[in-house]
Design a protein around this motif. Structure first.
Motif, PDB file in Angstrom:
ATOM      1  N   ALA A 181       0.878  -1.200  -0.273  1.00  0.00           N
ATOM      2  CA  ALA A 181      -0.006   0.041   0.078  1.00  0.00           C
ATOM      3  C   ALA A 181       0.573   1.302  -0.002  1.00  0.00           C
ATOM      4  N   THR A 182       1.877   1.272   0.686  1.00  0.00           N
ATOM      5  CA  THR A 182       2.734   2.605   0.984  1.00  0.00           C
ATOM      6  C   THR A 182       3.523   2.860  -0.396  1.00  0.00           C
ATOM      7  N   ARG A 183       3.796   1.860  -1.375  1.00  0.00           N
ATOM      8  CA  ARG A 183       4.386   1.927  -2.331  1.00  0.00           C
ATOM      9  C   ARG A 183       3.426   2.067  -3.419  1.00  0.00           C
ATOM     10  N   THR A 229      -5.773   3.855  -3.148  1.00  0.00           N
ATOM     11  CA  THR A 229      -5.524   5.042  -2.408  1.00  0.00           C
ATOM     12  C   THR A 229      -6.185   6.113  -2.750  1.00  0.00           C
ATOM     13  N   ALA A 230      -7.339   5.859  -3.407  1.00  0.00           N
ATOM     14  CA  ALA A 230      -8.319   7.006  -3.592  1.00  0.00           C
ATOM     15  C   ALA A 230      -8.208   7.997  -4.735  1.00  0.00           C
ATOM     16  N   SER A 256      -8.594  -3.565   1.007  1.00  0.00           N
ATOM     17  CA  SER A 256      -7.603  -3.421   1.683  1.00  0.00           C
ATOM     18  C   SER A 256      -7.692  -2.100   2.680  1.00  0.00           C
ATOM     19  N   GLN A 257      -7.537  -2.492   3.916  1.00  0.00           N
ATOM     20  CA  GLN A 257      -7.437  -1.476   4.871  1.00  0.00           C
ATOM     21  C   GLN A 257      -6.314  -0.638   4.709  1.00  0.00           C
ATOM     22  N   ASN A 258      -5.060  -1.204   4.319  1.00  0.00           N
ATOM     23  CA  ASN A 258      -3.646  -0.258   4.391  1.00  0.00           C
ATOM     24  C   ASN A 258      -4.012   0.886   2.876  1.00  0.00           C
ATOM     25  N   ARG A 277      -6.751   7.941   2.742  1.00  0.00           N
ATOM     26  CA  ARG A 277      -7.225   8.911   3.909  1.00  0.00           C
ATOM     27  C   ARG A 277      -6.294  10.043   3.994  1.00  0.00           C
ATOM     28  N   GLU A 278      -5.066   9.748   4.033  1.00  0.00           N
ATOM     29  CA  GLU A 278      -4.028  10.567   4.216  1.00  0.00           C
ATOM     30  C   GLU A 278      -4.023  11.649   3.020  1.00  0.00           C
TER      31      GLU A 278
END
Length: 269
Positions: A20-22, A68-69, A98-100, A106-107
């Protein structure tokens, strides 16, 4: 190194939790930074080039596989940039398994100051029981339907929650392998999907099995005409006893036949 082939339903929320972060960076690299443009085309089509915002009521939009929106954020910006004096407001609900990915989304939404316009929830496109029927003016799904094992079930759930009027639309953006008719550039795109995507994705993500899944899921996805036939062949049972389906109004080919936009209207048989 030979990695074990992942199962056909590997593309679930847990897969995306690990990257998710990448995810956004990987997307931009693998799509050669073209994916934002594809999403903008989808938004323009599903909103009838902004006309959906000019009605007498507030607009509700559902973005499935929101990740990631990206689409939700672009949609909210499109609404804010619409200068129609008749627009009455808009709310976007993004749903993802995926919650992550949702956490990252959201960020991004907070950073863009779009918390009033966009809400993200954990959920599965195959089961939208928490959502009322005939609730949304439009629905979008970008690069997610091929990861859903029971595609017909998800499409029927989308049909249920969409309003049934002349302006309601579903837009699905998805990859497929270009056919022979796509010519030399289509062959190049096919080579990139089959061989470059798994290698590059594995290197920059550290998750080689996941990006083998990406290549497999694109290869196994129906051709554009076959997927349109699936959408139009639905027999969704509705509360009023009618049989629901979709009428595919347009298939927009992009990126030498490797990306399609399906624009469809909910209807009854």
């Amino acid at each position: 190194i030979i990695y074990q082939k992942p199962p056909s339903d590997h593309g679930k929320g847990t897969m995306f939790d690990t990257i998710a972060t990448r995810y956004d960076f990987i997307n931009r690299v693998l799509a050669l930074n073209l994916d934002i443009g594809w999403r903008k085309v989808m938004i323009s089509e599903v909103t009838s080039h902004g006309k959906i915002f000019e009605g007498k009521e507030s607009v509700n939009i559902l973005d499935l596989a929101t990740g990631t929106a990206d689409v939700a954020i672009l949609m909210a910006k499109e609404y804010k940039n619409n200068n129609s004096p008749s627009k009455k407001g808009m709310k976007i609900l993004g749903v993802d398994p995926s919650q992550n990915m949702i956490n990252v989304g959201r960020e991004k939404i907070s950073k863009e100051k779009l918390n009033e316009e966009i809400k993200l929830e954990l959920g599965d496109a195959r089961n939208l029981d928490s959502l009322a029927s005939d609730q949304f003016n439009a629905a979008t799904m970008s690069f997610g339907i091929r990861n859903v094992p029971e595609k017909e079930l998800a499409l029927c759930e989308i049909h249920r929650v969409l309003k049934k009027n002349d302006n309601s639309r579903l837009a699905i953006l998805e990859f497929s392998e270009p056919g022979e008719e796509a010519g030399i550039m289509g062959a190049a795109a096919r080579f990139f999907i089959r061989y470059a995507v798994p290698v590059i994705g594995a290197i920059i993500s550290g998750a080689p099995r996941d990006y083998m899944h990406l290549q497999n899921s694109i290869k196994d996805f129906p051709s554009p005409l076959e997927f349109a036939s699936i959408m139009e062949g639905l027999t969704c049972t509705s509360a009023n006893g009618q049989i629901g389906t979709f009428k595919v109004e347009k298939i927009v080919q992009m990126n030498f036949g490797s990306v399609q936009l399906y624009l469809a209207a909910p209807s009854y048989r």
